[in-house]
Design a protein around this motif. Structure first.
Motif, short mmCIF file in Angstrom:
data_model
loop_
_atom_site.label_atom_id
_atom_site.label_comp_id
_atom_site.label_asym_id
_atom_site.label_seq_id
_atom_site.Cartn_x
_atom_site.Cartn_y
_atom_site.Cartn_z
N ILE A 120 -8.58 90.00 43.99
CA ILE A 120 -9.22 89.72 45.27
C ILE A 120 -10.10 88.49 45.09
O ILE A 120 -10.98 88.47 44.22
N LEU A 121 -9.85 87.48 45.87
CA LEU A 121 -10.60 86.23 45.74
C LEU A 121 -11.93 86.34 46.44
O LEU A 121 -12.00 86.79 47.58
N ARG A 122 -12.97 85.90 45.77
CA ARG A 122 -14.31 85.86 46.37
C ARG A 122 -14.64 84.40 46.69
O ARG A 122 -13.85 83.70 47.27
N SER A 123 -15.78 83.93 46.27
CA SER A 123 -16.23 82.61 46.70
C SER A 123 -15.38 81.46 46.14
O SER A 123 -15.16 80.46 46.82
N ASP A 124 -14.92 81.62 44.90
CA ASP A 124 -14.23 80.50 44.25
C ASP A 124 -12.94 80.98 43.59
O ASP A 124 -12.82 82.15 43.20
N LEU A 125 -11.99 80.07 43.45
CA LEU A 125 -10.76 80.39 42.73
C LEU A 125 -11.06 80.56 41.25
O LEU A 125 -11.68 79.68 40.64
N GLU A 259 -14.54 74.78 55.31
CA GLU A 259 -13.69 73.79 54.66
C GLU A 259 -14.53 72.82 53.83
O GLU A 259 -15.76 72.77 53.95
N ALA A 260 -13.86 72.04 52.99
CA ALA A 260 -14.55 71.19 52.01
C ALA A 260 -15.46 70.16 52.68
O ALA A 260 -16.49 69.77 52.10
N SER A 261 -15.13 69.73 53.89
CA SER A 261 -15.92 68.68 54.55
C SER A 261 -17.14 69.21 55.31
O SER A 261 -17.92 68.42 55.84
N ASP A 262 -17.31 70.52 55.36
CA ASP A 262 -18.46 71.07 56.07
C ASP A 262 -19.76 70.74 55.33
O ASP A 262 -19.77 70.64 54.09
N PRO A 263 -20.87 70.57 56.06
CA PRO A 263 -22.13 70.19 55.42
C PRO A 263 -22.70 71.28 54.51
O PRO A 263 -22.30 72.45 54.59
N GLY A 264 -23.65 70.87 53.67
CA GLY A 264 -24.23 71.75 52.66
C GLY A 264 -24.71 73.10 53.16
O GLY A 264 -24.38 74.14 52.57
N PRO A 265 -25.51 73.14 54.23
CA PRO A 265 -25.99 74.45 54.71
C PRO A 265 -24.85 75.40 55.08
O PRO A 265 -24.93 76.61 54.85
N VAL A 266 -23.78 74.85 55.65
CA VAL A 266 -22.63 75.67 56.00
C VAL A 266 -21.93 76.18 54.74
O VAL A 266 -21.48 77.33 54.68
N GLN A 267 -21.87 75.35 53.71
CA GLN A 267 -21.23 75.75 52.45
C GLN A 267 -21.91 76.98 51.84
O GLN A 267 -21.26 77.79 51.16
N LEU A 268 -23.19 77.13 52.11
CA LEU A 268 -23.93 78.28 51.57
C LEU A 268 -23.43 79.61 52.14
O LEU A 268 -23.67 80.66 51.56
N MET A 269 -22.76 79.55 53.28
CA MET A 269 -22.23 80.77 53.90
C MET A 269 -20.87 81.15 53.37
O MET A 269 -20.36 82.23 53.66
N ARG A 270 -20.25 80.28 52.61
CA ARG A 270 -18.86 80.49 52.20
C ARG A 270 -18.72 81.71 51.31
O ARG A 270 -19.46 81.90 50.36
N ARG A 271 -17.73 82.56 51.63
CA ARG A 271 -17.46 83.77 50.85
C ARG A 271 -16.02 83.85 50.38
O ARG A 271 -15.57 84.90 49.91
N GLN A 272 -15.28 82.74 50.54
CA GLN A 272 -13.89 82.69 50.07
C GLN A 272 -13.59 81.24 49.69
O GLN A 272 -14.29 80.32 50.12
N PRO A 273 -12.56 81.01 48.88
CA PRO A 273 -12.32 79.66 48.34
C PRO A 273 -11.59 78.75 49.33
O PRO A 273 -10.68 78.01 48.96
N LEU A 341 -27.68 79.62 61.71
CA LEU A 341 -26.74 78.55 61.36
C LEU A 341 -25.47 78.66 62.18
O LEU A 341 -24.91 77.65 62.64
N LEU A 342 -24.99 79.89 62.41
CA LEU A 342 -23.80 80.09 63.22
C LEU A 342 -24.03 79.60 64.65
O LEU A 342 -23.13 79.02 65.27
N GLU A 343 -25.24 79.81 65.16
CA GLU A 343 -25.53 79.32 66.51
C GLU A 343 -25.49 77.79 66.53
O GLU A 343 -24.93 77.18 67.46
N GLN A 344 -26.04 77.16 65.52
CA GLN A 344 -26.00 75.69 65.45
C GLN A 344 -24.56 75.18 65.39
O GLN A 344 -24.20 74.19 66.05
N MET A 345 -23.72 75.84 64.58
CA MET A 345 -22.32 75.45 64.48
C MET A 345 -21.62 75.58 65.83
O MET A 345 -20.83 74.71 66.23
N SER A 346 -21.90 76.65 66.55
CA SER A 346 -21.29 76.89 67.85
C SER A 346 -21.70 75.80 68.83
O SER A 346 -20.87 75.27 69.59
N LEU A 347 -22.97 75.44 68.83
CA LEU A 347 -23.46 74.41 69.75
C LEU A 347 -22.81 73.05 69.45
O LEU A 347 -22.53 72.28 70.37
#
Length: 355
Positions: A120-125, A259-273, A341-347
């Motif tokens: 089961i893949l988590r944050s990174d491959l 995705e790889a091009s998302d900004p740093g704060p968004v990357q902190l939410m990543r839970r899959q590779p 952060l999700l609200e900011q992304m939605s806006l």
């Protein structure tokens, strides 16, 4: 194999009593011997998942979380039924053995299913998989192919035609998640007023072809074959599954897709590779899904924004339990920041949308 998903010591306050579970299971499942060793899978923020290891056989037990629960959530009997009946049309469902409604056994309803051993893949491959970009892209496309396959299942033939009401699904989801968000509000949570108004204003009609909607299709809910990691051998977490609009399900999945091009704060939410070299971008994901499913997708901004809002609702419901001291799991303290952060992304999506 070291890469297979590992259980760990049970979290404090979430222990199970083997002396109570063992006789119950032996009365339901023939041939069990010995006493089970119980450990807990660390992932997940909703239903709790445990590994029961008997000398000859291993099982997974699922139970609701401790503390406040949304009224319609954590229906163990429903998840048990879905696993058993959907397996005929979607062979990636683990076999479910027992559904227990007697809360005296562990203090809550629960069910027990087979353990599907795999990765089961988590944050990174994992580096041990040695996946280059082309292999990673093939894995990503396999992940989407299974998703399309699920959306094509003849749910009537599986006896699941009463699982939900496809008519009016889009409208019910927007209203339902708005209501659930309101009920889970804490003083430090964002209101989401602009996004809710936009979703109501831009709401499309239901897609004419309804499907099984998994509602939580992510890499950490699929199991890869340890011998061939390109192949998915199991799909987990059917707690939220219903019937509805497949594009709403696609929006749910893309809300988790950092995705790889998302900004740093968004990357902190990543839970899959999903940011790994070779993984498709969100737009490529949508394009490939459209190609494989034959569904035209012209207004994905709506479905993606809905997915982000729904994810915020889930996050806020969990944070509500932490805020009110109904769970001690310190992971949930950060969920308020994720919500904002999700609200900011939605806006941002709304600001760029042509809808």
């Amino acid at each position: 194999m070291a890469l297979t998903d590992q259980s760990t010591r049970t979290r404090s306050g979430e222990e199970l009593d083997a002396a109570l579970i063992d006789p119950y299971l032996k009365a339901q499942i023939p041939g069990l011997t010995g006493t089970p060793r119980i450990s807990q899978f660390p992932g997940g923020a909703s239903n709790l998942t445990y590994l029961l290891e008997y000398p000859e056989q291993e099982f997974v037990l699922r139970r609701p979380p401790f503390g406040h629960k949304a009224k319609s959530a954590h229906d163990m009997g429903r998840e048990f039924r879905i696993l058993n009946q959907l397996k005929d049309g979607f062979p990636y469902c683990p076999k479910a053995y027992v559904h227990c409604t007697d809360e005296s056994v562990i203090g809550a309803e629960f069910y027990v299913m087979e353990r599907v051993k795999g990765i089961i893949l988590r944050s990174d491959l994992p580096a041990e998989l040695n996946l280059d970009a082309s292999h990673t892209q093939a894995l990503c496309k396999s992940f989407i192919d299974r998703f399309v396959e699920l959306h094509r299942v003849d749910y009537q033939a599986c006896g699941l035609g009463d699982l939900g009401k496809p008519e009016g699904y889009v409208q019910r989801q927007i209203k339902g998640w708005s209501d659930r968000y309101e009920k889970a509000l804490t003083p430090d949570a964002p209101q989401w007023e602009v996004v809710k108004a936009w979703l109501n204003d831009k709401m499309p009609a239901d897609h004419p072809t309804s499907s099984i909607v998994h509602n939580d299709y992510r890499f950490d809910n699929v199991i890869l074959d340890p011998q061939n990691p390109m192949q998915i051998i199991g799909v987990l977490d059917w707690e939220l599954t219903t019937l509805g609009d497949p594009l709403m399900d696609l929006g749910n999945t893309l809300a988790y897709w950092i995705e790889a091009s998302d900004p740093g704060p968004v990357q902190l939410m990543r839970r899959q590779p999903s940011n790994a070299p070779g993984m498709l971008s969100r737009q490529q994901f949508v394009d490939y899904y459209a190609e494989r499913s034959g569904i035209q997708i012209g207004n994905f901004d709506f479905y993606y924004t809905y997915g982000l809002f729904r994810l915020a609702g889930i996050v806020q419901q969990i944070y509500y339990r932490f805020y009110h001291g109904q769970t001690q799991d310190k992971r949930f303290a950060q969920f308020i920041h994720m919500n904002k952060l999700l609200e900011q992304m939605s806006l941002q999506v709304i600001g760029k949308s042509s809808l």
